[in-house]
Every structure is written in structure tokens, then in C-alpha cells.
Design a protein around this motif. Structure first.
Motif, PDB file in Angstrom:
ATOM      1  N   SER A  71       1.342  -9.813  -4.384  1.00 56.53           N
ATOM      2  CA  SER A  71       0.136 -10.092  -5.177  1.00 56.53           C
ATOM      3  C   SER A  71      -0.576  -8.838  -5.655  1.00 56.53           C
ATOM      4  N   PHE A  72      -0.428  -7.731  -4.901  1.00 53.25           N
ATOM      5  CA  PHE A  72      -1.084  -6.513  -5.379  1.00 53.25           C
ATOM      6  C   PHE A  72      -0.404  -5.247  -4.871  1.00 53.25           C
ATOM      7  N   VAL A  73      -0.622  -4.182  -5.636  1.00 52.86           N
ATOM      8  CA  VAL A  73      -0.190  -2.858  -5.194  1.00 52.86           C
ATOM      9  C   VAL A  73      -1.408  -1.947  -5.175  1.00 52.86           C
TER      10      VAL A  73
ATOM     11  N   LEU B  32       0.851  -1.188   0.000  1.00 50.60           N
ATOM     12  CA  LEU B  32       0.000   0.000   0.000  1.00 50.60           C
ATOM     13  C   LEU B  32       0.893   1.247   0.000  1.00 50.60           C
ATOM     14  N   GLY B  33       0.281   2.381  -0.329  1.00 47.67           N
ATOM     15  CA  GLY B  33       0.949   3.663  -0.089  1.00 47.67           C
ATOM     16  C   GLY B  33       1.850   4.130  -1.207  1.00 47.67           C
ATOM     17  N   CYS B  34       2.810   4.956  -0.813  1.00 48.22           N
ATOM     18  CA  CYS B  34       3.589   5.728  -1.788  1.00 48.22           C
ATOM     19  C   CYS B  34       4.492   4.878  -2.671  1.00 48.22           C
TER      20      CYS B  34
ATOM     21  N   SER C  59      -3.440  -4.245  -9.526  1.00 50.53           N
ATOM     22  CA  SER C  59      -2.743  -2.976  -9.368  1.00 50.53           C
ATOM     23  C   SER C  59      -3.765  -1.851  -9.435  1.00 50.53           C
ATOM     24  N   GLU C  60      -3.936  -1.122  -8.335  1.00 52.82           N
ATOM     25  CA  GLU C  60      -4.884   0.003  -8.292  1.00 52.82           C
ATOM     26  C   GLU C  60      -4.105   1.217  -7.824  1.00 52.82           C
ATOM     27  N   VAL C  61      -3.818   2.110  -8.744  1.00 54.64           N
ATOM     28  CA  VAL C  61      -2.926   3.217  -8.381  1.00 54.64           C
ATOM     29  C   VAL C  61      -3.450   4.570  -8.856  1.00 54.64           C
TER      30      VAL C  61
END
Ligand code: 5AD
Ligand code: SF4
Length: 424
Positions: free
Chosen positions: A86-88, A67-69, A111-113
Motif C-alpha cells: 500500500s505504501f513506500v 520502508l528504507g532503502c 509514496s514518500e521518498v
């Protein structure tokens, strides 16, 4: 800020039916909330991710999410480089987490950014994950568009946006009703808080008015926006803590210009004077960077001079770390050798250590009202608390209880801690 964000994440996931696992071996997911501000922060995260491989070998269904920056900065590249992730999920996408976890459970990667111009998580009451029940963070704004030349935050946290003041005051009041006695209002630059017709001094006024027994702190202020009006509001509320964090970054005007800080040393010192004028008992702390692009010995000496002049109570001191995508990365050389950066940093640390000790020695014989927080790390017989200036004071417990205000007389000190005894 990440601490506060993790509490928002905790709340979003709790609403979706998840709970905190008591141990790693009982967890289905490990979520790591990350900072990208300096390279060593990122290296620590990578190290942790690699360590988790052992647990994943024991339990094949254990999934790791970032998570995060760092997620925002590296996006799916991070999952290619560390293939056990597995995910960002970036800082504005936490509402998507329940969906992401569903996907990941089925073996997919995610990936959700996407960054948002409006997300403030205003309606989400954070679960107080690691709270002592006395002190809590309240996030009041997100993002930053100051674009300091060295800093990655505007790219990882997006545009500035402020949270509805009503929800902030409600959250603070709710905390107070549940026994909390201190709130810290958080934002990358709280002085640019602006929502509808409420600015930061007005917001502080409203939060401080909840109850005189609720202490109010805030972080961080940009020197270019520290107004006299804020200082006046602080002076009119004894429960707004006498402590201002005012990152200076460098004591050289040439460096400040190159850093795009948009103030001069003279401006900064004028703000320090204004603080001392309005709030004579206010402590002042700072951030500083050693070895920024083209920094000369003369620039470095100017920083040391500024430290001698201001006499900070505490400083967060860093070596310059080149961050991809920033103005400095595009246009300025990272030309100070690492060894030289370290030498300059160590000189600042040594000087500041001496100043902090001398400042603390001045406190001996003074009496403070302390908000008692808990047991001292060294001994169960002793408690610690903080005064309004945010200095830690350790004292024999006697009949004192965490969450109450007590008077303590300072008797001795180290550079980091004051030691005293109860007087009421
Ligand atoms: N290198 C070193 N320190 C940095 N900071 C921000 N970006 C960098 C960088 N690239 C420091 C600043 C800021 C604090 C949060 O981190 O001092 O105030
Ligand atoms: Fe970074 Fe400057 Fe924004 Fe602080 S004000 S987060 S140092 S860009």
C-alpha cells in the motif's frame, strides 16, 4: 542501521497512538524495513511480501508498507510490481508515517521518498523494540557520499549529515541511567562525523566519559579516514571497546581503484599496523566482495593473501551484486560468471573460517571481563556475554546476572565461540 531506524519508526508511530501488535493476525499494518545493498536482500523482502498475501486474504484490512532503502530505490515501481503493497516510505521520510497510515486506511496508496540533507531524527528517542535492556544502538550520522563504484547506499540514503553531539551524549547517558551498559554508535562512515566543531574522536571521548561502566562501540569506519587521533582516544578510554570493523573490500590495488575506495593495500596495511600499535589487544573485522568487475584470479589471490596477512577475527563476505544506478552499473561489466564468484567467495570463507578458529585457539587460557547478556541458545544452564573484542563467550551461569560485568577464563573454543568459566 535498519535496526536502529526501525526503533525510530516505532517511536514516531507510538507518538501517533499506534502500538506493536502481538501477532500478525491482530495487526492493521505490516511495515517492512528493507536493505537494497545486494539483490538477494531485495529478493528476501519480495518473498516476504508475497507470503503476506495469505494473511491479507484472511483479513482484508491488513496493509503492507515498505520502508528504507528498497522503497527509496524502487519508489512507486515497487507498488506496481508487488500490488499488495500500500505504501513506500524512504529513510528520510519517517516523520510522514502517521499521515501515510491515515491515507492508506482510506484505501489510498502512498509514496514518500524525498531525501533530506538535514534529517537526523535527533529529537526522537527510539523505542527499544527488540532490546535486551543491556545494549543499544545510537545513530550518529546518516547518508554516505563516498560513492564506491559498486554501492547503492549514496543513492538510497542521500548526503552525509551528522547529528547534534549533545543529543547523542544525552541519549547515551539516559540509556546508562536506565541500566544499559553498552552503546554502539552507528553511521555509514562514522569517521566523517562532523557537527559544528565536534569530530568523531571528540564525540567518542565525550560518550566514553559518561561512565567507565558504559561500553562504547562504533561502526563502520572507512579505512581512508581512520585517524591516529581516534586510536589515541580509544587507547585513553578502557571502556571504548577493542574492536574495529574496517571493510577492505579487496586485496588488489587494481580492484580498489576500480571500486573507487580511495586507498591502496599499502595504506590499508599501514592503518592495520597503527591499530596494532595503539591497541595491541584490538580485534579487527572486515567486509570483502568476491568477483567484482574484471576481477582476475590474481586479484582474488591478492585478497586471500591479505586475509592471511591481517588474520581478521571475523569477516562479512559477499559475492558482487550489480546494483542499478551505480557507477559500476553504468560503466563496468559484471563479467565474472556467478559460479566463479561463488568459488572465489567459498575460498575466502574457508580460509577465514580456518583463521578465526586459529585466532580463537590463541585465546585459550586468557581471562576476560565479559558483559553478561543472556542465556546461551543451547542451554539454560549457561549464559553468554562478550568481551571488549566483541567475541562471544559462553560459560556456566552460577550466580552471574545479565547486565553485569564478570571475569571469565577461556577454556575451549570453536571458530565462532569461546567457552570458559567464571573466575570472580
Ligand atoms: N555487492 C556485494 N556486496 C556489496 N556491498 C556493498 N555493495 C555491494 C554490492 N553491490 C558490501 C560491502 C559493504 C557491505 C555493507 O556490503 O562489502 O562494506
Ligand atoms: Fe557504500 Fe562505500 Fe558508502 Fe560504504 S563507504 S556505504 S561501501 S558507498
Amino acid at each position: 542501521m535498519n535496526f536502529a531506524d526501525s526503533e525510530v519508526v516505532g517511536s514516531i508511530l507510538a507518538q501517533a497512538g499506534y502500538s506493536l501488535a502481538p501477532t500478525l493476525d491482530e495487526a492493521g499494518f505490516v511495515l517492512i524495513n528493507t536493505c537494497a545493498i545486494r539483490d538477494n536482500a531485495e529478493q528476501r523482502v519480495r518473498h516476504r511480501v508475497r507470503e503476506l498475501r495469505a494473511a491479507q486474504q484472511r483479513r482484508h484490512n491488513l496493509r503492507i508498507g515498505i520502508l528504507g532503502c528498497m522503497a527509496e530505490r524502487l519508489q512507486s515501481r515497487l507498488m506496481e510490481e508487488e500490488d499488495n503493497i500500500s505504501f513506500v516510505c524512504g529513510p528520510d521520510a519517517y516523520r510522514r508515517l502517521p499521515d501515510i497510515l491515515q491515507q492508506v486506511r482510506h484505501g489510498q496508496k502512498a509514496s514518500e521518498v524525498e531525501l533530506s540533507t538535514t534529517e537526523t531524527y535527533a529529537d526522537i528517542e527510539p523505542v527499544r523494540l527488540a532490546s535486551n535492556g543491556i545494549s543499544a544502538y545510537i545513530s550518529i550520522m546518516r547518508g554516505c557520499q563516498n560513492y564506491c563504484a559498486y554501492c547503492v547506499v549514496p543513492y538510497t540514503r542521500g548526503r552525509e549529515r551528522s547529528r547534534d553531539p549533545k543529543t547523542i551524549v544525552e541519549e547515551a547517558r539516559h540509556l546508562f541511567d536506565r541500566g544499559y551498559r553498552e552503546v554502539t554508535l552507528l553511521g555509514q562512515n562514522v569517521n566523517s562525523y562532523q557537527c559544528d566543531h565536534t569530530d568523531f574522536p571528540e564525540l567518542m571521548d565525550a560518550v566514553a566519559a559518561i561512565d567507565p561502566a558504559l561500553r562504547v562501540r562504533f561502526a563502520t569506519s572507512h579505512p581512508k579516514d581512520l585517524s591516529d587521533r581516534l586510536l589515541e582516544v580509544m587507547a585513553s578510554h578502557p571502556n571504548i571497546c577493542r574492536c574495529i570493523h574496517l571493510p577492505v573490500q579487496s586485496g588488489s590495488n587494481r580492484m580498489l581503484k576500480l571500486m573507487n575506495r580511495r586507498y591502496t593495500v599499502e595504506w590499508y596495511l599501514d592503518r592495520i599496523e597503527a591499530i596494532r600499535r595503539h591497541l595491541p589487544d584490538c580485534s579487527i573485522t572486515t567486509d570483502v566482495i568476491a568477483g567484482f568487475s574484471t576481477e582476475t584470479e590474481e586479484d582474488h589471490q591478492a585478497t586471500l593473501d591479505l586475509f592471511r596477512h591481517v588474520r581478521y577475527d571475523y569477516a562479512y563476505m559477499f559475492k558482487y551484486s550489480l546494483r542499478e544506478g551505480t557507477y559500476a552499473w553504468k560503466h563496468l561489466p559484471d563479467d565474472i560468471a556467478d559460479q566463479e564468484k561463488t568459488r572465489r567467495l567459498n575460498e575466502i570463507i574457508a580460509l577465514q573460517g580456518q583463521i578465526a578458529l586459529e585466532n580463537n585457539q590463541q585465546e585459550i587460557g586468557r581471562e576476560y571481563e565479559v558483559l553478561v547478556e543472556g542465556e546461551s541458545h543451547r542451554s539454560k544452564e549457561r549464559l553468554f556475554g562478550r568481551n571488549s573484542q566483541n567475541k562471544v563467550i559462553v560459560f556456566d551461569r552460577q550466580d552471574a546476572r545479565p547486565g553485569t560485568y564478570r571475569k571469565v577464563l577461556v577454556e575451549t573454543c570453536t571458530a565462532a565461540t569461546l567457552l570458559g568459566r567464571l573466575t570472580d
